[in-house]
Write a protein that holds these residues in place. Structure first.
Motif, mmCIF file in Angstrom:
data_model
loop_
_atom_site.group_PDB
_atom_site.id
_atom_site.type_symbol
_atom_site.label_atom_id
_atom_site.label_comp_id
_atom_site.label_asym_id
_atom_site.label_seq_id
_atom_site.Cartn_x
_atom_site.Cartn_y
_atom_site.Cartn_z
ATOM 1 N N GLY A 178 -67.163 32.881 95.605
ATOM 2 C CA GLY A 178 -66.983 31.107 95.873
ATOM 3 C C GLY A 178 -65.354 31.135 95.674
ATOM 4 N N ALA A 179 -64.817 29.971 95.407
ATOM 5 C CA ALA A 179 -63.566 29.814 95.194
ATOM 6 C C ALA A 179 -63.139 28.852 94.190
ATOM 7 C CB ALA A 179 -62.781 29.492 96.506
ATOM 8 N N MET A 180 -61.690 28.974 93.641
ATOM 9 C CA MET A 180 -61.447 27.739 92.730
ATOM 10 C C MET A 180 -60.438 26.639 93.531
ATOM 11 S SD MET A 180 -62.953 28.114 90.096
ATOM 12 C CE MET A 180 -62.062 27.262 88.890
ATOM 13 N N GLY A 231 -70.715 27.395 95.506
ATOM 14 C CA GLY A 231 -69.872 26.629 94.475
ATOM 15 C C GLY A 231 -70.092 27.465 93.086
ATOM 16 N N THR A 232 -68.678 27.438 92.341
ATOM 17 C CA THR A 232 -68.637 28.186 91.298
ATOM 18 C C THR A 232 -69.079 27.298 90.118
ATOM 19 O OG1 THR A 232 -66.125 27.283 90.618
ATOM 20 C CG2 THR A 232 -66.614 29.634 91.866
ATOM 21 N N ASP A 233 -69.561 25.995 90.231
ATOM 22 C CA ASP A 233 -69.949 25.240 89.092
ATOM 23 C C ASP A 233 -71.341 25.766 88.566
ATOM 24 O OD1 ASP A 233 -67.720 23.711 89.308
ATOM 25 O OD2 ASP A 233 -68.790 21.771 89.502
ATOM 26 N N THR A 234 -72.312 26.064 89.479
ATOM 27 C CA THR A 234 -73.458 26.733 89.211
ATOM 28 C C THR A 234 -73.683 27.774 89.702
ATOM 29 O OG1 THR A 234 -74.495 25.339 91.072
ATOM 30 C CG2 THR A 234 -74.596 24.166 88.817
ATOM 31 N N GLY A 241 -69.774 24.755 98.329
ATOM 32 C CA GLY A 241 -68.884 24.913 97.230
ATOM 33 C C GLY A 241 -67.261 24.540 97.609
ATOM 34 N N THR A 242 -66.528 24.820 96.588
ATOM 35 C CA THR A 242 -65.008 24.788 96.748
ATOM 36 C C THR A 242 -64.532 25.754 97.862
ATOM 37 O OG1 THR A 242 -64.880 23.991 94.641
ATOM 38 C CG2 THR A 242 -62.768 24.963 95.940
ATOM 39 N N ILE A 243 -65.200 26.685 98.000
ATOM 40 C CA ILE A 243 -64.492 27.942 99.317
ATOM 41 C C ILE A 243 -64.731 27.161 100.546
ATOM 42 C CG2 ILE A 243 -66.876 28.901 99.261
ATOM 43 C CD1 ILE A 243 -65.363 31.484 99.679
ATOM 44 N N ILE A 278 -73.106 22.174 100.069
ATOM 45 C CA ILE A 278 -73.168 21.293 99.096
ATOM 46 C C ILE A 278 -71.985 21.454 97.791
ATOM 47 C CG2 ILE A 278 -75.553 20.593 99.163
ATOM 48 C CD1 ILE A 278 -75.817 22.649 96.651
ATOM 49 N N ASN A 279 -71.669 20.610 97.080
ATOM 50 C CA ASN A 279 -70.952 20.682 95.907
ATOM 51 C C ASN A 279 -71.805 21.216 94.857
ATOM 52 O OD1 ASN A 279 -69.979 20.530 93.222
ATOM 53 N ND2 ASN A 279 -68.472 18.809 94.063
ATOM 54 N N SER A 280 -71.813 22.569 94.279
ATOM 55 C CA SER A 280 -72.826 23.322 93.642
ATOM 56 C C SER A 280 -73.293 22.612 92.423
ATOM 57 C CB SER A 280 -72.481 24.752 93.376
ATOM 58 O OG SER A 280 -71.718 24.851 92.309
ATOM 59 N N ARG A 281 -72.544 21.541 91.798
ATOM 60 C CA ARG A 281 -72.961 20.877 90.683
ATOM 61 C C ARG A 281 -74.128 19.757 91.093
ATOM 62 N NH1 ARG A 281 -67.935 16.804 91.543
ATOM 63 N NH2 ARG A 281 -69.163 14.989 92.824
HETATM 64 N N1 ASP Z 1 -67.516 21.626 92.382
HETATM 65 C C1 ASP Z 1 -67.388 22.761 93.146
HETATM 66 C C2 ASP Z 1 -68.816 23.626 93.246
HETATM 67 O O1 ASP Z 1 -69.305 24.174 92.559
HETATM 68 C C3 ASP Z 1 -66.378 23.991 92.392
HETATM 69 C C4 ASP Z 1 -66.351 25.379 93.197
HETATM 70 O O2 ASP Z 1 -66.985 25.591 93.973
HETATM 71 O O3 ASP Z 1 -65.589 26.033 92.624
HETATM 72 O O4 ASP Z 1 -69.398 23.502 94.496
#
Ligand code: ASP
Length: 358
Positions: A133-135, A103-106, A21-23, A69-72
């Motif tokens: 997570g983080a933005m 990641g915050t996406d999912t 994720g973004t974190i 991973i990128n959670s998308r």
């Molecule tokens: N695209 C990133 C994810 O979900 C966004 C995030 O972590 O805020 O992995």
């Protein structure tokens, strides 16, 4: 697994599972453009090292990288591995609590998944699992990840008398049950907690706590975790102006097992879909209706009488309803095999009918 800092293996600890994720993201030009970055670049033990000096004394940590991973790009297989790792850790007497960096996406899907598959085990083992997570990527000025991680660690290690065991999420200095977490803004630092029940970390108000207890009391049996490769195939279809019957018809020749309709308003769908959805149900494809509005519950037989077998999602959003339907379809198949059949609707209802904390 790695330890931060090192300590004897039989020491009670908090387990930190890294999902990326973004974190764990890195921006090539963080000063000029912190929002152009790659998620899932930094290992979870490095994230912990960065906050090590601020970790409250006495908290021992072990980290394990489950994915980066990128959670998308989250897949069913990630959820299976995460669920099994969480169950194993909950059953381990040395693990006092868990934090998952995600990641915050999912994170919305993962929150619902963990509640439905590990929520009861967390209670019986009297432990907390905290998603965070983080933005902003980890090297951005003012990155929010380190504070979120510290808050999550604090929350995971809090005395059990102060907060019931269960599956929670911490972001932007606030906490909610993980199944209530949803990203509702593309960029805001509090995006995953917007419009969610929350209260400041460490300052739980009593009415909020009673809501948590009501959910815990109602959730008395976890659903099975589908093994890798055995997750039912469920798609989300969004109804919209100009919807065409072909959007549904094209699926009828596939092995899809369920549809979640992200409908308009009360969760209604375009009239052009009525006949093909009827055909889908006659073929045995499970149907759940939810609303694409982003808030409010989808109720049975509102706005029209539902087709027999179609289930309204209650408060579940489309991403959550999709995970709930996958788990419900898989659980129903297991009970069929065991000779005491329950329907997917029975299992779906257990999740959708949980008390709401509002
Ligand atoms: N695209 C990133 C994810 O979900 C966004 C995030 O972590 O805020 O992995």
């Amino acid at each position: 697994m790695s330890s931060i800092p090192s300590f004897p293996e039989n020491t009670p600890h908090i387990l930190v599972l890294g999902m990326g994720g973004t974190i764990a993201g890195l921006a090539p030009n963080p000063e000029e453009n912190p929002l152009q970055y790659q998620a899932g670049q930094v290992a979870v033990d490095s994230l912990l090292s960065q906050v090590q000096s601020a970790i409250p004394q006495g908290i021992k940590l072990v980290s394990h990288q489950l994915a980066n991973i990128n959670s998308r790009n989250l897949m069913d297989s990630h959820l299976t591995e995460m669920g099994l790792a969480v169950r194993e850790a909950l059953a381990d007497p040395l693990v006092k609590g868990l934090v998952i960096t995600h990641g915050t996406d999912t994170i919305e899907e993962t929150g619902l998944f963990l509640q439905a598959t590990c929520g009861n085990l967390a209670q019986t083992c009297t432990k907390r699992v905290i998603l965070t997570g983080a933005m902003l990527p980890s090297n951005a000025p003012g990155a929010d990840g380190p504070q979120n991680l510290l808050d999550a660690l604090r929350w995971a290690s809090m005395a059990i008398e102060n907060c019931p065991a269960g599956i929670y999420a911490v972001m932007d200095g606030r906490v909610c049950m993980a199944m209530d977490l949803a990203k509702r803004h593309a960029t805001a630092l509090n995006a995953p907690l917007q419009n969610s029940p929350s209260s400041p970390v460490g300052l739980i108000n009593l009415s909020w706590l009673s809501g948590v207890k009501a959910v815990q009391a109602a959730w008395n049996a976890d659903l099975p975790i589908p093994p890798v490769g055995e997750w039912p195939w469920v798609e989300v279809l969004t109804s919209h102006a100009g919807a065409r019957p072909e959007t549904v018809i094209q699926w009828l020749a596939s092995n899809v097992q369920g549809f979640v309709i992200a409908g308009s308003g009360h969760g209604g769908f375009h009239d052009a879909w009525a006949a093909p959805l009827e055909r889908a149900m006659a073929q045995g494809i499970a149907l759940v209706r939810t609303t694409r509005t982003g808030a409010g519950a989808t109720l049975a037989n509102i706005p029209e009488v539902d087709a027999v077998g179609c289930r309204a999602s209650g408060p579940l959003t489309a991403p959550r309803a999709r995970i709930a339907l996958q788990l419900a379809l898989y659980a129903a198949k297991q009970t069929n095999l065991a000779g005491k059949p329950l329907t997917w609707q029975d299992f779906f209802a257990r999740i959708a009918d949980l008390p709401e904390i509002r």
